[in-house]
Design a protein around this motif. Structure first.
Motif, PDB file in Angstrom:
ATOM      1  N   ASN A 186       0.832  -1.202   0.000  1.00 43.97           N
ATOM      2  CA  ASN A 186       0.000   0.000   0.000  1.00 43.97           C
ATOM      3  C   ASN A 186       0.869   1.255   0.000  1.00 43.97           C
ATOM      4  N   ASP A 187       1.952   1.228  -0.790  1.00 43.43           N
ATOM      5  CA  ASP A 187       2.823   2.393  -0.864  1.00 43.43           C
ATOM      6  C   ASP A 187       2.073   3.555  -1.502  1.00 43.43           C
ATOM      7  N   ARG A 188       2.338   4.754  -1.028  1.00 48.02           N
ATOM      8  CA  ARG A 188       1.611   5.940  -1.474  1.00 48.02           C
ATOM      9  C   ARG A 188       2.504   6.774  -2.392  1.00 48.02           C
TER      10      ARG A 188
ATOM     11  N   LEU B 241      -1.624  10.132   8.973  1.00 44.37           N
ATOM     12  CA  LEU B 241      -0.794   8.947   8.760  1.00 44.37           C
ATOM     13  C   LEU B 241       0.656   9.173   9.170  1.00 44.37           C
ATOM     14  N   TYR B 242       1.191  10.373   8.875  1.00 47.08           N
ATOM     15  CA  TYR B 242       2.611  10.631   9.121  1.00 47.08           C
ATOM     16  C   TYR B 242       2.868  11.573  10.288  1.00 47.08           C
ATOM     17  N   GLY B 243       1.797  12.015  10.971  1.00 44.36           N
ATOM     18  CA  GLY B 243       1.939  13.038  11.995  1.00 44.36           C
ATOM     19  C   GLY B 243       2.933  12.711  13.094  1.00 44.36           C
TER      20      GLY B 243
ATOM     21  N   GLU C 270       7.630   7.186  -3.883  1.00 43.26           N
ATOM     22  CA  GLU C 270       6.630   6.496  -3.079  1.00 43.26           C
ATOM     23  C   GLU C 270       7.128   6.393  -1.646  1.00 43.26           C
ATOM     24  N   ILE C 271       6.209   6.524  -0.707  1.00 39.59           N
ATOM     25  CA  ILE C 271       6.519   6.318   0.699  1.00 39.59           C
ATOM     26  C   ILE C 271       6.069   4.915   1.078  1.00 39.59           C
ATOM     27  N   ARG C 272       7.001   4.130   1.555  1.00 37.72           N
ATOM     28  CA  ARG C 272       6.722   2.738   1.882  1.00 37.72           C
ATOM     29  C   ARG C 272       5.946   2.652   3.184  1.00 37.72           C
ATOM     30  N   GLN C 273       4.923   1.808   3.193  1.00 38.34           N
ATOM     31  CA  GLN C 273       4.090   1.619   4.372  1.00 38.34           C
ATOM     32  C   GLN C 273       4.394   0.271   5.021  1.00 38.34           C
TER      33      GLN C 273
END
Length: 468
Positions: A59-61, A257-259, A311-314
């Motif tokens: 689910n990478d964004r 999500l990243y806060g 992409e940011i890996r989740q």
């Protein structure tokens, strides 16, 4: 006479076959029945099944970011024809010759005569040019046509650099013999050289705004060897530090999500790079919220880029993987856990339901089928012929405390078909993308690996027989 009579008795009478219309009719009816069923079958949605598998979903964004570097732009002191000796992305040391400038343009012809035309490129040089070209081909996008020109100028500068090394050693002597007067410019500091200019060189994070990401308004100029440039115009720039940043817009979902993150795993697919970056959130010039990724390596690989896709890996949730199309909803009554008991010698779960008759009110044990549970409630399916209805009262075991059935909750689930008919099974979703859910494994009343479920829940109803 007898002989004549005998001949009359031997007269042959033709045999008439019985009509076979009934057989044809029966065959026609059977054929028509089969034909109708074939058409009905072809016109219906096909019920497909899915076998539950263990695993998770990627689910990478994806994002598009703006690159910020420590860049120093140097302008030409005089007008003339420029010739570069370092290719785009090459690291220059203090005193390295970056370019030459002559007023007549004869130096360019002279360098080609003594450098390009009489020099062959080494296998190492050719391999590097091939690598640059292959990297561009694999990462190019039809939406970024300007990148073709950037790649062309970069390759031209590389060829000039490789082919002019031996000519540079003799440059002063050749110039004197030819009577050419030219200016040689050296780097005053070390760093990575670039020849593209886009007015973002001095941009700071706090100056970034939403308009900064408008690609339709973005322009970039690029000088190449042989160009005539005017005094005071940019001739080259140097990225002076390995530290660089990527800033990108954040949605409200991203902020949640990243806060609480101070670092993120980032992948640049076009460059085949995966790395960890420090992460922070800041407010831009226009009040918009942006994320900032800070890096301390790979700066040279992105020297020709201002915008970059990444992409940011989740973290991948572990559980059971099921299709989104298999999920539906169903209403359940919420029954407090301490109102559920076991009746008599039976191990069946149930409740003490109040029954009203001529003799008064009595509490009668009523078996129930638990759909699933949590720390506070058991959940019982809402059914017309179910054991509990809205408004019923149940009594807590060994107590006079009563609870009225009625509060409901819609729960997500799938139709399990292990028994040949559809049975609703509740699921707990851990993660999702557009195609799949990752659900919790090992739930008391949930799914297990290798269970079979209906692929499209909208095509069936609960209790529907699918095969026997």
């Amino acid at each position: 006479m007898a002989s004549k009579k005998h001949r009359k008795n031997r007269k042959i009478i033709p045999y008439r076959r019985p009509r076979n219309d009934i057989g044809k009719l029966i065959f026609g009816v059977i054929f028509l029945y089969l034909l109708i069923n074939i058409f009905i079958y072809m016109g219906h949605e096909k019920i497909q099944f899915y076998e539950v598998a263990e695993g998770g979903i990627v689910n990478d964004r994806p994002y598009t970011g703006l690159i910020l570097r420590e860049e120093q732009v140097y302008n030409a002191d005089n007008s003339g024809y420029i010739n570069y000796y370092l290719r785009e992305g090459k690291r220059a040391s203090v005193g390295s010759r970056v370019y030459s400038l002559d007023e007549t343009g004869r130096l360019d012809s002279l360098l080609k005569e003594h450098g390009v035309e009489n020099q062959t490129l080494s296998d190492e040089n050719l391999a590097d040019l091939k690598k640059q070209l292959s990297s561009f081909v694999t990462s190019r996008s039809d939406e970024d046509f300007g990148a073709i020109y950037d790649a062309r100028y970069t390759l031209e500068a590389a060829v000039m650099e490789y082919s002019s090394f031996s000519a540079l050693d003799q440059l002063d002597q050749i110039a004197r013999e030819s009577g050419i007067v030219f200016e040689q410019v050296v780097s005053p500091q070390s760093g990575v050289v670039s020849y593209g200019f886009d007015s973002y060189e001095s941009l700071k994070p706090e100056e970034v705004e939403t308009a900064s990401f408008d690609r339709s308004a973005y322009t970039k100029t690029f000088h190449k060897s042989g160009d005539l440039i005017e005094s005071g115009t940019p001739a080259y720039k140097i990225a002076t530090s390995e530290n660089w940043s990527v800033v990108f817009p954040l949605t409200e979902e991203d902020r949640v999500l990243y806060g609480d993150k101070s670092s993120l795993e980032v992948e640049f697919k076009d460059h085949s790079i995966e790395t960890t970056a420090s992460f922070s959130i800041f407010t831009g010039k226009d009040g918009s919220v942006f994320g900032k990724l800070d890096f301390n390596k790979y700066m040279a690989q992105f020297i020709t880029d201002r915008f970059v896709n990444f992409e940011i890996r989740q973290d991948q949730a572990k559980g059971l993987k099921i299709p989104v199309s298999a999920v539906t909803e169903k209403n359940f009554y919420q029954i407090p856990r301490d109102f559920v008991t076991q009746g008599g010698d039976s191990t069946d779960s149930g409740v003490n339901k109040e029954i009203y008759d001529a003799n008064g009110t009595t509490a009668v044990f009523t078996p129930i089928e638990i759909g699933f549970d949590d720390e506070e409630f058991y959940y019982i399916a809402v059914q017309e012929d179910g054991p509990l209805k809205a408004g019923d009262y149940i009594v807590k075991p060994d107590s006079q405390e009563r609870f009225q059935v009625g509060s409901t909750r819609a729960l997500k689930g799938v139709f399990n078909i292990n028994k040949g008919y559809t049975v609703f099974k509740e699921i707990e979703i851990l993660d999702s993308n557009s195609e799949y859910y990752t659900i919790k494994k090992g739930a008391s009343y949930g799914l297990s690996v290798y269970d079979h479920i209906v692929l499209d829940a909208s095509l069936v109803t609960e209790g529907q027989i699918l095969y026997q």
